[in-house]
Design a protein around this motif. Sequence first.
Motif, PDB file in Angstrom:
ATOM      1  N   LYS B 186       0.841  -1.204   0.000  1.00  0.00           N
ATOM      2  CA  LYS B 186       0.000   0.000   0.000  1.00  0.00           C
ATOM      3  C   LYS B 186       0.879   1.258   0.000  1.00  0.00           C
ATOM      4  CE  LYS B 186      -3.745   2.221   2.511  1.00  0.00           C
ATOM      5  NZ  LYS B 186      -3.013   3.372   3.073  1.00  0.00           N
ATOM      6  N   GLN B 244      -1.509 -12.533  -0.096  1.00  0.00           N
ATOM      7  CA  GLN B 244      -2.774 -12.127  -0.708  1.00  0.00           C
ATOM      8  C   GLN B 244      -3.046 -10.650  -0.411  1.00  0.00           C
ATOM      9  OE1 GLN B 244      -4.998 -13.763  -2.556  1.00  0.00           O
ATOM     10  NE2 GLN B 244      -6.389 -12.021  -2.576  1.00  0.00           N
ATOM     11  N   GLY B 245      -3.412  -9.910  -1.456  1.00  0.00           N
ATOM     12  CA  GLY B 245      -3.762  -8.492  -1.268  1.00  0.00           C
ATOM     13  C   GLY B 245      -2.604  -7.636  -0.801  1.00  0.00           C
ATOM     14  N   ALA B 246      -1.425  -7.888  -1.359  1.00  0.00           N
ATOM     15  CA  ALA B 246      -0.224  -7.173  -0.880  1.00  0.00           C
ATOM     16  C   ALA B 246      -0.346  -5.656  -1.025  1.00  0.00           C
ATOM     17  CB  ALA B 246       1.004  -7.673  -1.620  1.00  0.00           C
ATOM     18  N   LEU B 247      -1.075  -5.197  -2.054  1.00  0.00           N
ATOM     19  CA  LEU B 247      -1.207  -3.745  -2.235  1.00  0.00           C
ATOM     20  C   LEU B 247      -2.174  -3.124  -1.222  1.00  0.00           C
ATOM     21  CD1 LEU B 247      -1.207  -3.020  -6.088  1.00  0.00           C
ATOM     22  CD2 LEU B 247       0.674  -3.015  -4.475  1.00  0.00           C
ATOM     23  N   ASN B 248      -2.818  -3.979  -0.457  1.00  0.00           N
ATOM     24  CA  ASN B 248      -3.757  -3.496   0.564  1.00  0.00           C
ATOM     25  C   ASN B 248      -3.102  -3.477   1.945  1.00  0.00           C
ATOM     26  OD1 ASN B 248      -6.309  -2.470   0.911  1.00  0.00           O
ATOM     27  ND2 ASN B 248      -7.253  -4.446   1.359  1.00  0.00           N
ATOM     28  N   SER B 250      -0.337  -2.068   4.542  1.00  0.00           N
ATOM     29  CA  SER B 250       0.521  -0.894   4.763  1.00  0.00           C
ATOM     30  C   SER B 250       1.918  -1.345   5.193  1.00  0.00           C
ATOM     31  CB  SER B 250      -0.092   0.009   5.831  1.00  0.00           C
ATOM     32  OG  SER B 250      -0.029  -0.638   7.083  1.00  0.00           O
ATOM     33  N   ASP B 253       1.900  -2.449   8.769  1.00  0.00           N
ATOM     34  CA  ASP B 253       1.298  -3.779   8.946  1.00  0.00           C
ATOM     35  C   ASP B 253       2.220  -4.880   8.427  1.00  0.00           C
ATOM     36  OD1 ASP B 253      -0.932  -2.825  10.163  1.00  0.00           O
ATOM     37  OD2 ASP B 253      -2.190  -2.829   8.368  1.00  0.00           O
ATOM     38  N   ASN B 257       3.136  -8.186  10.330  1.00  0.00           N
ATOM     39  CA  ASN B 257       2.839  -9.497   9.735  1.00  0.00           C
ATOM     40  C   ASN B 257       4.079 -10.390   9.694  1.00  0.00           C
ATOM     41  OD1 ASN B 257       0.249  -8.669   9.306  1.00  0.00           O
ATOM     42  ND2 ASN B 257       0.456  -8.322   7.111  1.00  0.00           N
ATOM     43  N   LYS B 262       3.755 -14.443   9.497  1.00  0.00           N
ATOM     44  CA  LYS B 262       2.731 -14.682   8.479  1.00  0.00           C
ATOM     45  C   LYS B 262       3.309 -14.901   7.094  1.00  0.00           C
ATOM     46  CE  LYS B 262      -1.032 -12.477  10.941  1.00  0.00           C
ATOM     47  NZ  LYS B 262      -1.876 -11.310  11.090  1.00  0.00           N
ATOM     48  N   ALA B 397       5.744   3.818  -8.055  1.00  0.00           N
ATOM     49  CA  ALA B 397       4.386   3.571  -8.575  1.00  0.00           C
ATOM     50  C   ALA B 397       4.409   2.516  -9.675  1.00  0.00           C
ATOM     51  CB  ALA B 397       3.785   4.870  -9.103  1.00  0.00           C
ATOM     52  N   GLN B 400       3.964  -0.772  -8.162  1.00  0.00           N
ATOM     53  CA  GLN B 400       2.553  -1.062  -7.845  1.00  0.00           C
ATOM     54  C   GLN B 400       1.791  -1.442  -9.114  1.00  0.00           C
ATOM     55  OE1 GLN B 400       1.327   2.575  -5.797  1.00  0.00           O
ATOM     56  NE2 GLN B 400       1.300   1.476  -3.854  1.00  0.00           N
ATOM     57  N   ALA B 401       2.109  -0.737 -10.206  1.00  0.00           N
ATOM     58  CA  ALA B 401       1.396  -1.012 -11.462  1.00  0.00           C
ATOM     59  C   ALA B 401       1.661  -2.437 -11.943  1.00  0.00           C
ATOM     60  CB  ALA B 401       1.818  -0.007 -12.528  1.00  0.00           C
TER      61      ALA B 401
END
Lengths: 306, 426
Positions: B186, B244-248, B250, B253, B257, B262, B397, B400-401
């Motif tokens: 994120k 899972q959901g790595a871009l979600n 922070s 976090d 984790n 984790k 960025a 992320q893309a």
Amino acid sequence: MTVTVTSPPRRAPWLRTLRYDAGLRALAGLGLVLYAVFIVLPLFMSLHSSLTNANPLYASSKFVGLANYRQMLHDDALHSAVIYTLELAFGVTIVANVIGFAFAVLLNRTNLSYRVLRTLAFLPQVISGVITGFVWETILTENGVLNTLLLHLHVIGQPIDWLGDPHLAQLSVGIVTAWVLSGFTTVVYLAALQSIPQELYDAASIDGAGPSRRLRSITVPMTAPATTICVTICMITVMKLYDIITVLTGGGPAFATQSAAQYIVQVAFTSDEFGYASAIAIALLAISAALALSVTHVLRRREVNL
Amino acid sequence: MSKRLFTVVATATVTAAALLSGCSSSASAGGKTTLTYMTFETPDLTAAFWKSSIAAAQATVPGISIKQVVAPSTDRDTYAKQLEASGQFPDLLESITPSLYTSANLLTAYPQSWINANFLLPQGNAIKGKVYIPPTNSQIIPMVFYNKADFAKAGITSTPATWAEFEADCAQLKAAGLTPIELGGKDSFAAAMPLTGAISANVLGKNPQWLQQRYAGSVHFADSDVVSAAQEMRTLVTNNDFEQGALNVSYADSITNFNDGKAAMYPMGSWYLGSVPKNEWNNIGVFLWPSDDGSQVVPFSVGGSMAVSSKAPDQSDAFKFAEAWSLNPSNLKTLIEGDGAFPMLKNKSLADFDVTVSPVYTDSYSYVSGTNNKVSSIGWATNDDSMPGSMNNDFYAAAQALFNTNDVQGQMAKLDQDWTSATQGQ
């Protein structure tokens, strides 16, 4: 014993009027000065800066004419940010107004519990954008409240990327912004509802109008001025949205939720193109003003026609 | 306008002007030099740390009064530019990126003799041969931290040296029911760690002059070697090697984790060393981002303490204070223990800083003190290899893309466009 009561000397009415006028002028003057110093002057400074190659790190700058405005035509990142901002403004305005109107109709009662609910409905508008962003980040993040709840209820099998998927992140920003603005619209619509005379509803009921007909023929027309205010303010607010997005997504992922206001700050203080950022700000102001004027014009005509 | 109204307006204008002019810079008062000092706060670099470190430096350089200006976030550069734009550029600026200010002549270089006398890599963060921040400490960005227990559970007996071994280990970890890689995607800088690692290892490792050549326009992000390195990050995405959901997730976090077990690996800057919990000291290991051919490449960044503004009212006093602060071992102790910084002071061993560090810190530090292929960490360099303007943000960025597109070539070509935009007018 004789008591003599002496009344205070009476000032001539013209003197009182003069002093009253002077007081008003002083207040208005102060307001004008503040407006000039904090709104008009920065606007002209920004306009001047938009015609230069100003850089925050250099004291001097060169006049570049309309080069910054021409640059905007070829700036894909700017186009993406403006399109997203416009989409957000359009979507959020509709959602915030529908929710606000619905809440106002539901809360248009006078007893204590409804007054408490009204306060709660207004709460999102009172909280600062930064705090709103932090709160919703806690809700929407990977291990956030929403995913945890949905997982426990077995609604979903694995966490949803509310802020990680570009489309969901855009939607999330829209939902949060609509949530904030619905507090404002609720209060405005409530005030409008409370100004509608009860006699109108009573007469309509006697004439056989049901709840739906009363809503269409009395409530909606009588709250039309409130709609004009809410739509215009919501649009302007979203057009300059910065704080909520900055905290919630930082404009990511990969600039998917970058608003025009965020892009301006990035261009000014990361790319150091202060002049170009000023040009974008002026253009954004023009777009916002054009939108606000158009919407107001259309809605005012609607008020007359209803 | 009536006379009365004019008086009111004039008075209010003067008042407003007086209020606005209240924001002034430093000055000399009562024989004391007052210097403004921009700092920033983190969980380790607390307000108390700054207060005591400033007091300690003041004690060695009497007659200096410090007015602290705390940046509202850790993004010191944006805040420094905002201060400059409003005529309030601080006299001393902590841990900024000097290359952003040198072209505008806003900083004064340190005396080279003092730099040479006190630091292991005197030119470690030099810009065109001049040093604007004392090279007091360094970082490796990224390193790959790993959970030894997870590796053992998956039957992995040694750390991977090549990209192929790394991929095989990811597959083995997944087969053992473990998440291979933790990523706080994120926050874009954290999302870019694998991309920084892959390009540093496979492109700069072979051609340390790559960033200088990019400035010259003789190499590009869209070149096949960079695209191939970036493709490795995309492969990790498509293979579901990230959580899972790595871009979600922070950055904050992601630390929690990984510390909670984790995921088995965590690519992050060496500052993570300051966040390894004591009960995990013997369970967390470290290795360098693997290159294609197995050669060891250290993506390196020499940081430092404060820069001195060329506008500082008393340059001599400003340098005296900055030098005293920079050489104070107790300041570096906080950075070593809390921020995982690697000290770069001459003739000083870790023991001289009175620090207590984890075994994984000692292992990491060996990459700094050892003779190896150190290259600029792309997106993190503070020397001539630092990227122009907003390129760091664009680079992060792009990482992320890569989570949402197979068009790796297109993303790298976009970085070339961004580079062109960022260097226009320079």
